[in-house]
Design a protein around this motif. Structure first.
Motif, PDB file in Angstrom:
ATOM      1  N   VAL A 268       0.868  -1.303  -0.097  1.00  0.00           N
ATOM      2  CA  VAL A 268      -0.120  -0.023   0.001  1.00  0.00           C
ATOM      3  C   VAL A 268       0.897   1.241  -0.164  1.00  0.00           C
ATOM      4  CG1 VAL A 268      -1.701   1.123   1.404  1.00  0.00           C
ATOM      5  CG2 VAL A 268      -1.868  -1.220   0.966  1.00  0.00           C
ATOM      6  N   LEU A 269       1.926   1.118   0.703  1.00  0.00           N
ATOM      7  CA  LEU A 269       2.996   2.422   0.776  1.00  0.00           C
ATOM      8  C   LEU A 269       4.101   2.244   0.063  1.00  0.00           C
ATOM      9  CD1 LEU A 269       2.824   2.581   5.108  1.00  0.00           C
ATOM     10  CD2 LEU A 269       1.402   3.894   3.292  1.00  0.00           C
ATOM     11  N   ASN A 270       3.682   2.779  -1.266  1.00  0.00           N
ATOM     12  CA  ASN A 270       4.805   2.560  -2.473  1.00  0.00           C
ATOM     13  C   ASN A 270       6.196   2.982  -1.981  1.00  0.00           C
ATOM     14  OD1 ASN A 270       5.549   1.746  -4.821  1.00  0.00           O
ATOM     15  ND2 ASN A 270       4.878   3.773  -5.839  1.00  0.00           N
ATOM     16  N   GLY A 271       7.088   2.361  -1.923  1.00  0.00           N
ATOM     17  CA  GLY A 271       8.479   2.660  -1.740  1.00  0.00           C
ATOM     18  C   GLY A 271       8.926   2.870  -0.321  1.00  0.00           C
ATOM     19  N   PHE A 272       7.802   2.602   0.548  1.00  0.00           N
ATOM     20  CA  PHE A 272       8.265   2.370   1.846  1.00  0.00           C
ATOM     21  C   PHE A 272       9.086   0.943   2.252  1.00  0.00           C
ATOM     22  CE2 PHE A 272       7.258   0.488   6.301  1.00  0.00           C
ATOM     23  CZ  PHE A 272       7.645   1.545   7.205  1.00  0.00           C
ATOM     24  N   SER A 273      10.320   1.335   3.349  1.00  0.00           N
ATOM     25  CA  SER A 273      10.796   0.187   3.631  1.00  0.00           C
ATOM     26  C   SER A 273      11.662   0.604   4.891  1.00  0.00           C
ATOM     27  CB  SER A 273      12.036  -0.245   2.626  1.00  0.00           C
ATOM     28  OG  SER A 273      12.876   0.518   2.486  1.00  0.00           O
TER      29      SER A 273
END
Length: 83
Positions: free
Chosen positions: A67-72
């Motif tokens: 859902v949170l594109n690019g989250f890591s």
């Protein structure tokens, strides 16, 4: 609930019953939630559930999100040890 948010995160209390926690997570997924994070702060682990996968993250493992594109972020970064 008729429709959920795309991502729901819930901090799990030590007194929460496992079957209740996972039943609620599956209810969220049935109501169109795309991703559920179950945060076990004392155990320092995060369970991520989606329609297609179930993953458990601990310590230095990197959590990503559909859902949170690019989250890591690692579990340790997200749940720092209290001083």
């Amino acid at each position: 609930m008729p429709q959920s948010f795309p991502l729901i995160a819930e901090v799990i209390s030590p007194t929460d019953a496992a079957n209740d926690v996972f039943a609620k997570a599956h209810e969220y997924l049935r109501s169109q939630c795309q991703e559920v994070w179950l945060i076990f702060n004392e155990e320092r682990l995060i369970v991520v559930l989606t329609q297609d996968a179930r993953k458990i993250y601990v310590a230095d493992e990197v959590i990503t999100s559909v859902v949170l594109n690019g989250f890591s972020m690692t579990v340790n970064e997200l749940l720092p040890v209290a001083a």
